[in-house]
Design a protein around this motif. Structure first.
Motif, short mmCIF file in Angstrom:
data_model
loop_
_atom_site.label_atom_id
_atom_site.label_comp_id
_atom_site.label_asym_id
_atom_site.label_seq_id
_atom_site.Cartn_x
_atom_site.Cartn_y
_atom_site.Cartn_z
N LEU A 1 7.52 -12.12 -3.01
CA LEU A 1 7.64 -11.58 -1.65
C LEU A 1 6.56 -10.55 -1.39
CD1 LEU A 1 11.52 -11.07 -1.56
CD2 LEU A 1 10.21 -12.99 -0.62
N PRO A 2 5.91 -10.61 -0.23
CA PRO A 2 4.85 -9.66 0.08
C PRO A 2 5.38 -8.23 0.19
CG PRO A 2 4.76 -11.56 1.55
CD PRO A 2 6.06 -11.64 0.81
N TYR A 3 4.62 -7.31 -0.36
CA TYR A 3 4.89 -5.88 -0.20
C TYR A 3 3.65 -5.27 0.46
CZ TYR A 3 5.47 -0.94 -1.34
OH TYR A 3 5.55 0.43 -1.25
N ILE A 4 3.81 -4.84 1.69
CA ILE A 4 2.69 -4.37 2.51
C ILE A 4 2.89 -2.89 2.81
CG2 ILE A 4 1.42 -4.69 4.66
CD1 ILE A 4 2.68 -7.56 4.73
N VAL A 5 1.82 -2.11 2.64
CA VAL A 5 1.90 -0.66 2.89
C VAL A 5 1.01 -0.30 4.07
CG1 VAL A 5 1.55 1.64 1.94
CG2 VAL A 5 2.34 -0.20 0.45
N VAL A 6 1.59 0.45 5.01
CA VAL A 6 0.83 0.99 6.13
C VAL A 6 0.73 2.50 5.92
CG1 VAL A 6 0.71 1.31 8.62
CG2 VAL A 6 1.66 -0.82 7.69
N LEU A 7 -0.47 2.98 5.68
CA LEU A 7 -0.71 4.39 5.38
C LEU A 7 -1.02 5.15 6.67
CD1 LEU A 7 -3.06 3.39 2.50
CD2 LEU A 7 -0.91 4.59 2.09
N THR A 8 -0.19 6.14 6.97
CA THR A 8 -0.41 6.95 8.18
C THR A 8 -0.62 8.41 7.78
OG1 THR A 8 1.92 7.50 8.65
CG2 THR A 8 1.13 5.35 9.40
N ASP A 9 -0.96 9.20 8.76
CA ASP A 9 -1.31 10.60 8.52
C ASP A 9 -0.08 11.49 8.43
OD1 ASP A 9 -3.51 12.70 8.54
OD2 ASP A 9 -2.26 13.39 10.21
N PRO A 10 0.07 12.27 7.33
CA PRO A 10 -0.70 12.20 6.09
C PRO A 10 0.10 11.45 5.03
CG PRO A 10 0.50 14.26 6.17
CD PRO A 10 0.92 13.48 7.39
N THR A 11 -0.57 10.88 4.05
CA THR A 11 0.10 10.29 2.90
C THR A 11 -0.51 10.93 1.65
OG1 THR A 11 0.50 8.18 4.02
CG2 THR A 11 0.56 8.17 1.61
N THR A 12 0.25 11.77 0.98
CA THR A 12 -0.29 12.56 -0.13
C THR A 12 0.73 12.70 -1.26
OG1 THR A 12 0.48 14.63 0.89
CG2 THR A 12 -1.75 13.91 1.44
N GLY A 13 0.27 13.33 -2.35
CA GLY A 13 1.15 13.70 -3.46
C GLY A 13 1.78 12.53 -4.18
N GLY A 14 3.04 12.74 -4.59
CA GLY A 14 3.74 11.74 -5.39
C GLY A 14 3.96 10.42 -4.70
N VAL A 15 3.99 10.42 -3.37
CA VAL A 15 4.13 9.16 -2.63
C VAL A 15 2.87 8.32 -2.82
CG1 VAL A 15 4.34 8.14 -0.32
CG2 VAL A 15 5.76 10.09 -0.97
N THR A 16 1.69 8.96 -2.71
CA THR A 16 0.44 8.25 -2.96
C THR A 16 0.37 7.77 -4.40
OG1 THR A 16 -0.65 9.68 -1.34
CG2 THR A 16 -2.08 8.42 -2.80
N ALA A 17 0.91 8.55 -5.31
CA ALA A 17 0.85 8.22 -6.73
C ALA A 17 1.85 7.14 -7.13
CB ALA A 17 1.08 9.47 -7.58
N SER A 18 2.67 6.69 -6.19
CA SER A 18 3.64 5.64 -6.54
C SER A 18 3.56 4.50 -5.55
CB SER A 18 5.05 6.24 -6.63
OG SER A 18 5.40 6.92 -5.43
N TYR A 19 4.58 4.33 -4.71
CA TYR A 19 4.69 3.11 -3.91
C TYR A 19 3.66 2.98 -2.81
CZ TYR A 19 7.63 6.23 -1.00
OH TYR A 19 8.11 7.27 -0.25
N ALA A 20 2.99 4.07 -2.42
CA ALA A 20 2.00 3.98 -1.34
C ALA A 20 0.76 3.21 -1.75
CB ALA A 20 1.61 5.37 -0.85
N MET A 21 0.48 3.13 -3.05
CA MET A 21 -0.72 2.46 -3.51
C MET A 21 -0.42 1.23 -4.36
SD MET A 21 -3.49 3.60 -2.33
CE MET A 21 -3.99 4.94 -1.26
N LEU A 22 0.77 0.66 -4.19
CA LEU A 22 1.15 -0.52 -4.99
C LEU A 22 1.31 -1.77 -4.14
CD1 LEU A 22 3.77 1.12 -7.40
CD2 LEU A 22 1.42 0.45 -7.93
N GLY A 23 0.85 -1.72 -2.90
CA GLY A 23 1.03 -2.86 -2.01
C GLY A 23 0.12 -4.04 -2.34
N ASP A 24 0.52 -5.20 -1.88
CA ASP A 24 -0.36 -6.37 -1.95
C ASP A 24 -1.52 -6.19 -0.97
OD1 ASP A 24 1.29 -7.87 -3.80
OD2 ASP A 24 2.69 -8.11 -2.13
N VAL A 25 -1.23 -5.55 0.15
CA VAL A 25 -2.23 -5.24 1.16
C VAL A 25 -1.99 -3.81 1.64
CG1 VAL A 25 -3.13 -5.78 3.46
CG2 VAL A 25 -2.46 -7.64 1.92
N HIS A 26 -3.08 -3.04 1.76
CA HIS A 26 -2.98 -1.67 2.27
C HIS A 26 -3.69 -1.58 3.61
CE1 HIS A 26 -2.41 -1.05 -2.12
NE2 HIS A 26 -1.51 -0.18 -1.68
#
Length: 283
Positions: A192-217
């Motif tokens: 199943l696709p996992y897609i991340v939409v990064l909006t202002d701001p995306t920082t810290g532990g969120v960036t270090a985990s699920y925010a950067m694990l998408g199939d498409v960013h």
């Protein structure tokens, strides 16, 4: 402030005018232009002068991306203030203040519906709720959204906006990073696709985990995306950082983000990406 102005304000004169002016106008945080609030909101909270993308609420985001009639998943129940945390204010009081200003009990909301007829589940972080910080409630809500996507066999889209982990929950907030990572792996194993939409701001532990694990960013224009703050990085490496560092366009240029998409085009873009990653979703 002169004597006449102080007396007039103390007697309440001019309050109605000031209130109405505040309700009618908003200043763009980028170009500093004064905008009509109605014009700004009609333009999806994007400045019509400089295209700066303002922050929007979780409900507004869900209504923007999902077709009418989507279901809102209930907020998971977690132990509040497990560490009995107190700094200048009790954590419980901070939660009460945040909930008084927001329609939801925490910073992550999940909608289950369709995107132009394509089944999808969307999780949205709301920066207005304690900076979108990731605590146990956010971690549980993220996992609940992934479970719904697994049940429906549809894509899971997460819109991030956070200052990082919630310090008032200590190690318990950091534990949400591996929990969310496990759920993204389950989605991958299920195809199943996992897609991340990064909006202002995306920082810290969120960036270090699920925010950067998408199939498409996908990122919104001008969004601040990073782990540590620019000042910390600059002081650590003792070098001047390049212009636009940690902004969406810089990350796109250097391969950290797949595309930068204007807010008005985001729903159509997500539909196209879903068709590419999961063609049967459009059937």
């Amino acid at each position: 402030m002169n004597w006449f102005t102080r007396v007039r304000n103390s007697l309440g004169f001019g309050e109605e005018k000031n209130t109405s002016e505040k309700d009618l106008w908003i200043k763009c945080k980028s170009c500093q232009e004064m905008l009509f609030v109605q014009e700004f909101e009609d333009n999806l909270s994007v400045c019509p002068r400089c295209e700066h993308h303002g922050r929007i609420s979780a409900d507004t985001r869900l209504a923007l991306l999902l077709d009418h009639g989507f279901d809102l998943l209930p907020q998971p129940q977690v132990t509040e203030d497990p560490l009995k945390f107190k700094d200048s204010k009790k954590y419980t009081d901070r939660l009460k203040d945040a909930r008084a200003k927001n329609p939801h009990d925490d910073a992550f909301s999940v909608g289950s519906g369709t995107i132009d007829g394509r089944p999808a589940v969307i999780g949205v972080q709301d920066f207005s709720f304690m900076g979108g910080s990731m605590g146990m409630a956010v971690g549980m809500a993220f996992c609940a959204g992934a479970e719904r996507a697994l049940t429906r066999k549809c894509p899971y889209i997460v819109v991030t906006a956070a200052g990082g982990a919630r310090m008032q929950e200590g190690i318990l907030s950091l534990m949400q990073m591996p929990r969310a990572t496990v759920m993204t792996r389950r989605l991958k194993n299920a195809g199943l696709p996992y897609i991340v939409v990064l909006t202002d701001p995306t920082t810290g532990g969120v960036t270090a985990s699920y925010a950067m694990l998408g199939d498409v960013h996908i990122a919104e224009p001008g969004a601040l995306i990073g782990f540590a703050g620019q000042r910390v990085i600059q002081d650590t490496i003792r070098e001047q950082l390049p212009e636009g560092f940690q902004r969406a366009e810089y990350l796109h240029k250097h391969g950290m983000v797949d595309m930068v998409v204007h807010r008005r085009e985001l729903k159509d873009t997500l539909g196209t990406v879903i068709d590419y990653l999961q063609p049967q979703a459009a059937a």
